[in-house]
Write a protein that holds these residues in place. Structure first.
Motif, PDB file in Angstrom:
ATOM      1  N   LEU A 119      -1.560 -32.870 -14.081  1.00  0.00           N
ATOM      2  CA  LEU A 119      -2.019 -32.084 -15.234  1.00  0.00           C
ATOM      3  C   LEU A 119      -3.530 -32.193 -15.404  1.00  0.00           C
ATOM      4  N   SER A 120      -4.057 -33.404 -15.339  1.00  0.00           N
ATOM      5  CA  SER A 120      -5.501 -33.567 -15.493  1.00  0.00           C
ATOM      6  C   SER A 120      -6.248 -32.967 -14.301  1.00  0.00           C
ATOM      7  N   ASP A 121      -5.679 -33.100 -13.094  1.00  0.00           N
ATOM      8  CA  ASP A 121      -6.299 -32.471 -11.917  1.00  0.00           C
ATOM      9  C   ASP A 121      -6.332 -30.952 -12.066  1.00  0.00           C
ATOM     10  N   SER A 122      -5.247 -30.402 -12.605  1.00  0.00           N
ATOM     11  CA  SER A 122      -5.169 -28.960 -12.808  1.00  0.00           C
ATOM     12  C   SER A 122      -6.235 -28.483 -13.799  1.00  0.00           C
ATOM     13  N   TYR A 123      -6.425 -29.258 -14.867  1.00  0.00           N
ATOM     14  CA  TYR A 123      -7.423 -28.834 -15.857  1.00  0.00           C
ATOM     15  C   TYR A 123      -8.829 -28.989 -15.291  1.00  0.00           C
ATOM     16  N   GLU A 124      -9.026 -30.037 -14.507  1.00  0.00           N
ATOM     17  CA  GLU A 124     -10.321 -30.195 -13.855  1.00  0.00           C
ATOM     18  C   GLU A 124     -10.593 -29.028 -12.909  1.00  0.00           C
ATOM     19  N   LYS A 125      -9.558 -28.544 -12.234  1.00  0.00           N
ATOM     20  CA  LYS A 125      -9.738 -27.401 -11.337  1.00  0.00           C
ATOM     21  C   LYS A 125     -10.148 -26.158 -12.119  1.00  0.00           C
ATOM     22  N   GLN A 126      -9.615 -25.994 -13.339  1.00  0.00           N
ATOM     23  CA  GLN A 126     -10.061 -24.875 -14.161  1.00  0.00           C
ATOM     24  C   GLN A 126     -11.564 -24.948 -14.416  1.00  0.00           C
ATOM     25  N   LEU A 127     -12.047 -26.155 -14.670  1.00  0.00           N
ATOM     26  CA  LEU A 127     -13.484 -26.332 -14.889  1.00  0.00           C
ATOM     27  C   LEU A 127     -14.268 -26.053 -13.607  1.00  0.00           C
ATOM     28  N   ILE A 128     -13.738 -26.526 -12.493  1.00  0.00           N
ATOM     29  CA  ILE A 128     -14.408 -26.277 -11.214  1.00  0.00           C
ATOM     30  C   ILE A 128     -14.499 -24.775 -10.944  1.00  0.00           C
ATOM     31  N   ASP A 129     -13.417 -24.059 -11.211  1.00  0.00           N
ATOM     32  CA  ASP A 129     -13.408 -22.611 -10.993  1.00  0.00           C
ATOM     33  C   ASP A 129     -14.451 -21.914 -11.858  1.00  0.00           C
ATOM     34  N   GLU A 130     -14.668 -22.418 -13.062  1.00  0.00           N
ATOM     35  CA  GLU A 130     -15.635 -21.805 -13.972  1.00  0.00           C
ATOM     36  C   GLU A 130     -17.066 -22.193 -13.622  1.00  0.00           C
ATOM     37  N   PHE A 131     -17.281 -23.466 -13.319  1.00  0.00           N
ATOM     38  CA  PHE A 131     -18.647 -23.972 -13.222  1.00  0.00           C
ATOM     39  C   PHE A 131     -19.176 -24.147 -11.806  1.00  0.00           C
ATOM     40  N   ALA A 132     -18.335 -24.581 -10.879  1.00  0.00           N
ATOM     41  CA  ALA A 132     -18.852 -24.971  -9.567  1.00  0.00           C
ATOM     42  C   ALA A 132     -19.475 -23.803  -8.814  1.00  0.00           C
ATOM     43  N   SER A 133     -18.924 -22.611  -8.972  1.00  0.00           N
ATOM     44  CA  SER A 133     -19.455 -21.459  -8.250  1.00  0.00           C
ATOM     45  C   SER A 133     -20.697 -20.867  -8.918  1.00  0.00           C
ATOM     46  N   LYS A 134     -20.978 -21.318 -10.153  1.00  0.00           N
ATOM     47  CA  LYS A 134     -22.093 -20.734 -10.902  1.00  0.00           C
ATOM     48  C   LYS A 134     -23.218 -21.734 -11.140  1.00  0.00           C
ATOM     49  N   ASP A 135     -22.894 -23.018 -11.191  1.00  0.00           N
ATOM     50  CA  ASP A 135     -23.886 -24.045 -11.477  1.00  0.00           C
ATOM     51  C   ASP A 135     -23.944 -25.021 -10.313  1.00  0.00           C
ATOM     52  N   SER A 136     -25.081 -25.646 -10.148  1.00  0.00           N
ATOM     53  CA  SER A 136     -25.247 -26.575  -9.031  1.00  0.00           C
ATOM     54  C   SER A 136     -25.201 -28.033  -9.473  1.00  0.00           C
ATOM     55  N   ALA A 137     -24.937 -28.294 -10.744  1.00  0.00           N
ATOM     56  CA  ALA A 137     -24.959 -29.654 -11.259  1.00  0.00           C
ATOM     57  C   ALA A 137     -23.742 -30.448 -10.772  1.00  0.00           C
ATOM     58  N   ARG A 138     -23.880 -31.759 -10.732  1.00  0.00           N
ATOM     59  CA  ARG A 138     -22.789 -32.650 -10.333  1.00  0.00           C
ATOM     60  C   ARG A 138     -21.617 -32.542 -11.306  1.00  0.00           C
TER      61      ARG A 138
END
Length: 258
Positions: A119-138
């Motif tokens: 569940l927590s991995d799934s929610y983290e993936k939602q954040l990755i989908d939103e932020f990782a492709s648009k922002d370069s921050a860690r």
């Protein structure tokens, strides 16, 4: 210890109604800045009494709901229609009353309630989908994270003395031993909270007097979870409280203006 760009800005309002109005104006200013930079506004919300204090946004023509992307700073591991669900609370008091696209609201995946790790991995993936492709921050950089404050000093689902206070790598973590029910929750971690452009606490009522005074007036000596919210050099920390909550605070109060 994380470097802060500036000391917290502390606003205390004479009434709850004034706080609601000031908070709405503050959020609109954050929205304006975010839309000007990148055309979207990313927000993380807590539960408790905070969603009701967003009432000033309802009916406000300045809110560009179609540009909002809303996540939860923490969530109880229950079905989305359960009375303990932060998503249900936010939907009942805010989202059902405004024109925000359903796809812009990001709840937990309730098919994974039996496996907290997934569940927590799934929610983290939602954040990755939103932020990782648009922002370069860690870590993701939210435009705004809105947090509440418990009488014990907890915020989101980060509780005093809990091992999650030391989490330094994960974006989203889970706990199955919350000191207040329900026991199972997921929460954003400090690295995510402290990388936001703006973090704003909202606290009201006499029950917050002692904990608020400890956090604001003796930050070097307290280890309360809320006191460890210290945005990094690109972010700023704000407090929106009423005079009942701030009665014992000696920290310098700011005149609210935009």
């Amino acid at each position: 210890m994380l470097h802060t760009s500036s000391p917290p800005i502390f606003y205390s309002f004479a009434s709850g109604a004034e706080l609601v109005k000031g908070l709405a104006e503050f959020i609109l200013e954050a929205q304006k800045e975010a839309l000007g930079k990148k055309g979207r506004f990313t927000v993380a919300l807590s539960g408790g009494s905070l969603p009701k204090q967003l009432a000033g946004l309802i009916g406000n023509a300045g809110v560009k709901w179609d540009k909002w992307h809303v996540y939860y700073a923490d969530e109880r591991v229950v079905p989305l229609d359960h009375e303990d669900s932060n998503h249900k609370l936010c939907t009942d008091v805010l989202f059902s009353k405004v024109n925000i696209p359903k796809e812009n609201i990001h709840p937990i995946d309730t098919t994974l309630l039996e496996d907290l790790e997934d569940l927590s991995d799934s929610y983290e993936k939602q954040l990755i989908d939103e932020f990782a492709s648009k922002d370069s921050a860690r870590f993701p950089v939210f435009d705004l994270i809105l947090l509440g404050l418990g009488p014990d000093g907890h915020t989101a689902s980060l509780f005093p003395g809990h091992e999650l206070l030391a989490e330094a790598d994960r974006w989203v973590a889970y706990l199955d031993d919350s000191p207040k029910p329900p026991l199972k929750r997921i929460t954003l971690t400090y690295p995510v909270i402290n990388h936001a452009s703006r973090v704003a606490f909202v606290a009201t009522g006499e029950s917050k007097q002692d904990v608020l005074a400890e956090i604001m007036d003796d930050p070097a000596r307290t280890s309360l979870p809320a006191s460890r919210v210290r945005p990094t050099s690109h972010g700023n920390l704000y407090w929106f409280v009423d005079d009942a909550a701030s009665a014992k605070v000696k920290y310098e109060k700011s005149l609210f203006k935009l």
